[in-house]
Design a protein around this motif. Structure first.
Motif, PDB file in Angstrom:
ATOM      1  N   LYS A 169      19.564  41.147  93.492  1.00 11.78           N
ATOM      2  CA  LYS A 169      20.297  40.220  92.632  1.00 11.78           C
ATOM      3  C   LYS A 169      20.348  38.828  93.257  1.00 11.78           C
ATOM      4  CE  LYS A 169      24.870  39.390  90.632  1.00 11.78           C
ATOM      5  NZ  LYS A 169      25.147  38.179  91.436  1.00 11.78           N
ATOM      6  N   ASN A 170      20.549  38.766  94.559  1.00 17.00           N
ATOM      7  CA  ASN A 170      20.656  37.465  95.232  1.00 17.00           C
ATOM      8  C   ASN A 170      19.353  36.688  95.235  1.00 17.00           C
ATOM      9  OD1 ASN A 170      23.325  37.797  95.753  1.00 17.00           O
ATOM     10  ND2 ASN A 170      23.181  37.789  97.972  1.00 17.00           N
ATOM     11  N   ILE A 171      18.227  37.382  95.144  1.00 17.40           N
ATOM     12  CA  ILE A 171      16.942  36.669  95.126  1.00 17.40           C
ATOM     13  C   ILE A 171      16.391  36.544  93.706  1.00 17.40           C
ATOM     14  CG2 ILE A 171      16.387  37.336  97.493  1.00 17.40           C
ATOM     15  CD1 ILE A 171      14.497  39.451  96.413  1.00 17.40           C
ATOM     16  N   GLY A 172      17.228  36.890  92.719  1.00 16.54           N
ATOM     17  CA  GLY A 172      16.833  36.691  91.329  1.00 16.54           C
ATOM     18  C   GLY A 172      15.985  37.783  90.725  1.00 16.54           C
ATOM     19  N   GLU A 173      15.821  38.909  91.408  1.00 17.55           N
ATOM     20  CA  GLU A 173      15.040  40.041  90.875  1.00 17.55           C
ATOM     21  C   GLU A 173      15.982  40.965  90.104  1.00 17.55           C
ATOM     22  OE1 GLU A 173      11.945  40.453  90.827  1.00 17.55           O
ATOM     23  OE2 GLU A 173      11.086  39.186  92.386  1.00 17.55           O
ATOM     24  N   ASN A 174      16.396  40.515  88.924  1.00 20.74           N
ATOM     25  CA  ASN A 174      17.439  41.226  88.194  1.00 20.74           C
ATOM     26  C   ASN A 174      16.998  42.595  87.681  1.00 20.74           C
ATOM     27  OD1 ASN A 174      19.326  39.197  88.573  1.00 20.74           O
ATOM     28  ND2 ASN A 174      18.714  38.108  86.726  1.00 20.74           N
ATOM     29  N   ALA A 175      15.721  42.720  87.310  1.00 19.89           N
ATOM     30  CA  ALA A 175      15.230  44.019  86.830  1.00 19.89           C
ATOM     31  C   ALA A 175      15.291  45.059  87.949  1.00 19.89           C
ATOM     32  CB  ALA A 175      13.805  43.881  86.303  1.00 19.89           C
ATOM     33  N   LEU A 176      14.911  44.653  89.161  1.00 20.33           N
ATOM     34  CA  LEU A 176      14.980  45.573  90.302  1.00 20.33           C
ATOM     35  C   LEU A 176      16.423  45.868  90.676  1.00 20.33           C
ATOM     36  CD1 LEU A 176      12.100  44.093  92.515  1.00 20.33           C
ATOM     37  CD2 LEU A 176      12.044  46.176  91.135  1.00 20.33           C
ATOM     38  N   ALA A 177      17.278  44.857  90.566  1.00 18.27           N
ATOM     39  CA  ALA A 177      18.706  45.063  90.843  1.00 18.27           C
ATOM     40  C   ALA A 177      19.293  46.061  89.858  1.00 18.27           C
ATOM     41  CB  ALA A 177      19.452  43.732  90.767  1.00 18.27           C
ATOM     42  N   GLN A 178      18.925  45.906  88.589  1.00 15.53           N
ATOM     43  CA  GLN A 178      19.440  46.825  87.577  1.00 15.53           C
ATOM     44  C   GLN A 178      18.979  48.252  87.858  1.00 15.53           C
ATOM     45  OE1 GLN A 178      18.779  45.719  83.489  1.00 15.53           O
ATOM     46  NE2 GLN A 178      19.176  47.773  82.709  1.00 15.53           N
ATOM     47  N   ALA A 179      17.720  48.432  88.220  1.00 16.17           N
ATOM     48  CA  ALA A 179      17.203  49.776  88.510  1.00 16.17           C
ATOM     49  C   ALA A 179      17.986  50.421  89.658  1.00 16.17           C
ATOM     50  CB  ALA A 179      15.719  49.701  88.853  1.00 16.17           C
ATOM     51  N   ASP A 180      18.249  49.641  90.714  1.00 18.22           N
ATOM     52  CA  ASP A 180      18.991  50.190  91.855  1.00 18.22           C
ATOM     53  C   ASP A 180      20.435  50.482  91.493  1.00 18.22           C
ATOM     54  OD1 ASP A 180      16.948  50.369  93.639  1.00 18.22           O
ATOM     55  OD2 ASP A 180      17.486  48.618  94.833  1.00 18.22           O
ATOM     56  N   TRP A 181      21.045  49.595  90.740  1.00 19.63           N
ATOM     57  CA  TRP A 181      22.461  49.788  90.431  1.00 19.63           C
ATOM     58  C   TRP A 181      22.684  50.866  89.386  1.00 19.63           C
ATOM     59  CZ3 TRP A 181      24.677  44.110  90.668  1.00 19.63           C
ATOM     60  CH2 TRP A 181      24.860  43.769  92.019  1.00 19.63           C
ATOM     61  N   VAL A 182      21.744  51.083  88.500  1.00 19.75           N
ATOM     62  CA  VAL A 182      21.856  52.204  87.555  1.00 19.75           C
ATOM     63  C   VAL A 182      21.825  53.527  88.325  1.00 19.75           C
ATOM     64  CG1 VAL A 182      20.634  53.476  85.750  1.00 19.75           C
ATOM     65  CG2 VAL A 182      20.982  51.013  85.515  1.00 19.75           C
ATOM     66  N   ARG A 183      20.907  53.636  89.282  1.00 23.35           N
ATOM     67  CA  ARG A 183      20.848  54.867  90.086  1.00 23.35           C
ATOM     68  C   ARG A 183      22.115  55.001  90.938  1.00 23.35           C
ATOM     69  NH1 ARG A 183      17.263  58.865  91.393  1.00 23.35           N
ATOM     70  NH2 ARG A 183      17.484  59.796  93.455  1.00 23.35           N
ATOM     71  N   PHE A 184      22.590  53.901  91.478  1.00 27.42           N
ATOM     72  CA  PHE A 184      23.817  53.931  92.278  1.00 27.42           C
ATOM     73  C   PHE A 184      24.994  54.436  91.455  1.00 27.42           C
ATOM     74  CE2 PHE A 184      27.707  51.353  92.652  1.00 27.42           C
ATOM     75  CZ  PHE A 184      28.251  51.956  93.778  1.00 27.42           C
ATOM     76  N   VAL A 185      25.168  53.915  90.240  1.00 23.57           N
ATOM     77  CA  VAL A 185      26.290  54.329  89.392  1.00 23.57           C
ATOM     78  C   VAL A 185      26.200  55.823  89.082  1.00 23.57           C
ATOM     79  CG1 VAL A 185      27.307  54.093  87.082  1.00 23.57           C
ATOM     80  CG2 VAL A 185      26.693  52.046  88.384  1.00 23.57           C
ATOM     81  N   THR A 186      24.991  56.338  88.908  1.00 18.35           N
ATOM     82  CA  THR A 186      24.812  57.767  88.627  1.00 18.35           C
ATOM     83  C   THR A 186      25.167  58.616  89.846  1.00 18.35           C
ATOM     84  OG1 THR A 186      23.029  57.237  87.076  1.00 18.35           O
ATOM     85  CG2 THR A 186      23.173  59.510  87.841  1.00 18.35           C
TER      86      THR A 186
ATOM     87  N   ARG B 220       8.476  57.688  81.967  1.00 17.72           N
ATOM     88  CA  ARG B 220       9.108  56.373  82.054  1.00 17.72           C
ATOM     89  C   ARG B 220      10.543  56.469  82.572  1.00 17.72           C
ATOM     90  NH1 ARG B 220       8.635  52.227  77.342  1.00 17.72           N
ATOM     91  NH2 ARG B 220       9.700  51.086  78.999  1.00 17.72           N
ATOM     92  N   SER B 221      11.288  57.477  82.117  1.00 15.10           N
ATOM     93  CA  SER B 221      12.665  57.622  82.603  1.00 15.10           C
ATOM     94  C   SER B 221      12.679  58.016  84.073  1.00 15.10           C
ATOM     95  CB  SER B 221      13.431  58.645  81.761  1.00 15.10           C
ATOM     96  OG  SER B 221      12.837  59.921  81.822  1.00 15.10           O
ATOM     97  N   ALA B 222      11.721  58.842  84.507  1.00 14.68           N
ATOM     98  CA  ALA B 222      11.641  59.215  85.922  1.00 14.68           C
ATOM     99  C   ALA B 222      11.360  57.991  86.783  1.00 14.68           C
ATOM    100  CB  ALA B 222      10.555  60.269  86.125  1.00 14.68           C
ATOM    101  N   GLU B 223      10.424  57.154  86.357  1.00 14.76           N
ATOM    102  CA  GLU B 223      10.116  55.955  87.133  1.00 14.76           C
ATOM    103  C   GLU B 223      11.280  54.974  87.119  1.00 14.76           C
ATOM    104  OE1 GLU B 223       6.391  54.143  86.225  1.00 14.76           O
ATOM    105  OE2 GLU B 223       5.285  55.729  87.273  1.00 14.76           O
ATOM    106  N   ALA B 224      11.925  54.821  85.957  1.00 13.16           N
ATOM    107  CA  ALA B 224      13.056  53.899  85.868  1.00 13.16           C
ATOM    108  C   ALA B 224      14.212  54.366  86.747  1.00 13.16           C
ATOM    109  CB  ALA B 224      13.517  53.763  84.422  1.00 13.16           C
ATOM    110  N   PHE B 225      14.360  55.688  86.891  1.00 10.69           N
ATOM    111  CA  PHE B 225      15.441  56.241  87.697  1.00 10.69           C
ATOM    112  C   PHE B 225      15.012  56.450  89.150  1.00 10.69           C
ATOM    113  CE2 PHE B 225      18.519  59.813  88.690  1.00 10.69           C
ATOM    114  CZ  PHE B 225      19.637  58.995  88.673  1.00 10.69           C
ATOM    115  N   GLN B 226      13.784  56.060  89.473  1.00 10.27           N
ATOM    116  CA  GLN B 226      13.251  56.110  90.837  1.00 10.27           C
ATOM    117  C   GLN B 226      13.179  57.538  91.379  1.00 10.27           C
ATOM    118  OE1 GLN B 226      14.546  52.747  93.407  1.00 10.27           O
ATOM    119  NE2 GLN B 226      15.998  52.257  91.767  1.00 10.27           N
TER     120      GLN B 226
END
Length: 579
Positions: A45-62, A184-190
């Motif tokens: 998020k701090n370097i402006g990579e919002n899509a990557l931030a979202q992917a990490d934070w979605v997995r974190f919330v889960t 696609r969901s597997a990749e999005a969820f890492q």
């Protein structure tokens, strides 16, 4: 932990590349490490990579149980409000940290999330409850859930549905469309995707080789299109083009995907011809099919195939990039709404659906009540007890829609029974669904019932009314009952917040007033009996006990107490009390 700790230090020092490297190693060593995903998401998020931030934070919330979410709620909420499209993730956060609902600063976000989920949730409820699809068509129903969760942001749930439910529990052979969203969901969820990818591509290749265009059904043509999507998504562009070529005449989205594959292959001349041909086809249609995107439309609740509206929406989302290559200056504005804006339901349709769901709920609750009645060992031992319960329930059902009268009668019945009130949770749900009990009455009765059960468990008897009995106990017990009642409002532990999922912000202020009113009755009763010489000090002691409870809570909980509980207490204690 060494990589995680060093990565966190690098993050604090703003050495973001090194932080990402170390945090990635920490995650590789433990893919279930929630904190690693949160910190790496913060770096992105701090370097402006919002899509990557979202992917990490979605997995974190889960993965997180709620502790870190509570600590970082403000940062996550602002991010998902401003930079991500994932309303189900926001709701997942609130479910894990219920106290968040009481934070006034985020009421706008919660209202926005509720509005975004409203139509989608209504459709799922209609499919599940009214069509009974979960039991009658479990494969189609869970496929629908998988698509919805994927589009609403909870890709981890989507992955779980395709992986555990469809593929394992239902023993269902996934279609190529389902394989595509599974991957696609597997990749999005890492999640690891090697075996998923290999299996999907093998199925796609087998289907391609056995496909007969001249005899193919519309379902087979759709599958060929998704075979092409699987090849395209995994980088096999040439093979994808061959798949799309087999069905582009019968299945227009495949023609659009031909455009994208030709562009990736660098075949400019063929690309220009294909674009011109598609535009001619679109102009010959009564109205453009894909060129202008997906215009928001009324959700067809009477559609026999409940997957059809979602399938139509997904086709548009899959070819967005291809459509942009076909569009030209002067075309009508392109529409690509998220799922929660793609479909609408009128207020009349929502009201009709709500009425139908309530009616269905009443039938279900009636069945549950009778099942519980028959299963009760006390009822088996004493037949008259069962008959009495039947009569009580029949009487309650005839009462007019008056919350106060119904509340008093239910309280009276609970008090007169000589065993634990095993049926009354069903009673409360039943009459709440019938809208004969309001939110306040339901909460009061539920708390009343809980205290009744606690009293029975300790073998004490309940005479007259519950509240009169409590006033006969020591003042210390009065403190305990009142304080725990107040504390439970905001934690949702002992009251009906979890029982009926009423928003905590609604419950806290209203229910606090009720408890304080009851406390006033207790105090006056004790004062009349000369058991309470100092009215002011009694209240002050009660307030102090509550404040000690507040101090033992987390910072977020304490903030909610300050917002919803303390203002009521300040009105209640004597003016001379020193806060």
């Amino acid at each position: 932990m060494a990589y995680y700790n060093r990565g966190s230090v690098y993050y604090d020092q703003k050495q973001y590349a090194k932080a990402i490297e170390d945090l990635t190693k920490a995650i590789e060593l433990n893919p279930e490490f929630a904190s690693g995903y949160y910190n790496r998401g913060a770096v992105y998020k701090n370097i402006g990579e919002n899509a990557l931030a979202q992917a990490d934070w979605v997995r974190f919330v889960t993965l997180d149980e709620g502790g870190i979410i509570a600590q970082q709620f403000s940062h996550l909420a602002v991010f998902f409000r401003d930079m991500a499209a994932a309303p189900y993730v926001v709701r997942q956060m609130v479910e894990k940290v219920p106290i968040a609902e009481a934070l006034l600063s985020f009421q706008g976000l919660f209202s926005q999330t509720e509005a975004q989920c409203r139509v989608v949730d209504a459709y799922l409820a209609q499919v599940d409850t009214l069509r009974e699809a979960a039991t009658k068509q479990p494969t189609a129903y869970h496929t629908l859930l998988g698509y919805v969760h994927f589009e609403m942001g909870t890709v981890g749930t989507a992955f779980q549905i395709f992986d555990e439910i469809l593929d394992n529990q239902l023993d269902h052979e996934l279609s190529l469309r389902e394989e595509y969203y599974y991957l696609r969901s597997a990749e999005a969820f890492q999640e690891p995707t090697e075996s998923i990818r290999a299996n999907a591509l093998e199925k796609a290749q087998d289907f391609y080789e056995s496909f007969k265009a001249t005899t193919a059904s519309s379902a087979a043509q759709t599958e060929m299109y998704y075979a092409g999507l699987l090849f395209f998504y995994t980088g096999q562009v040439e093979q994808a083009y061959h798949c799309f070529t087999k069905v582009f005449l019968q299945f227009p989205p495949a023609a659009y995907m031909q455009v994208l594959t030709l562009e990736k292959l660098g075949r400019r001349e063929d690309l220009d011809k294909k674009i011109e041909r598609i535009r001619r086809w679109e102009l010959n249609q009564p109205q453009p099919q894909f060129l202008h995107g997906f215009a928001p439309r009324a959700l067809p609740l009477d559609e026999p195939d409940f997957l059809a509206p979602i399938h139509a929406y997904l086709l548009h989302t899959e070819i967005v990039e291809a459509v942009q290559l076909v569009r030209q200056e002067g075309d009508a504005p392109y529409q690509s709404p998220p799922l929660w804006e793609a479909f609408t339901l009128s207020e009349i349709a929502l009201l009709r659906l709500r009425t139908q769901l309530f009616a269905k709920a009443l039938i279900t609750l009636d069945k549950q009540y009778h099942q519980q009645l028959c299963a009760d060992p006390v009822a088996e031992q004493s037949r008259w007890r069962q008959n009495q319960a039947e009569k009580d329930f029949a009487e309650l059902k005839t009462l007019a829609s008056n919350s106060e009268a119904l509340e008093l009668r239910i309280a009276e019945l609970i008090r007169t029974w000589d065993t634990d009130a095993v049926y009354f949770e069903y009673y409360l749900k039943y009459f709440y669904c019938r809208e004969q009990l309001g939110v306040l009455a339901t909460h009061s009765l539920y708390h009343y019932l809980k205290v009744f059960k606690q009293a029975k468990a300790s073998t004490s008897e309940i005479n007259a009314t519950l509240w009169e009995k409590l006033t006969e106990e020591s003042s210390k017990e009065l403190f305990t009952v009142s304080t725990s009642a107040l504390v439970s409002v905001t934690t949702g532990i002992a009251t009906a917040g979890a029982f009926l999922s009423i928003p905590m912000a609604v419950v806290a202020g209203v229910f606090t007033k009720v408890v304080l009113q009851k406390a006033d009755i207790f105090i006056q009763h004790l004062k009349d009996k000369n058991q309470l010489p100092d009215y002011g000090s009694f209240k002050y002691q009660l307030v102090n006990e509550l404040r000690s409870e507040i101090e033992s809570q987390s910072t977020d909980n304490a903030a909610a107490y300050e917002e919803y509980i303390i203002p009521e207490l300040k009105k209640w204690v004597p003016k001379e009390t020193n806060w």
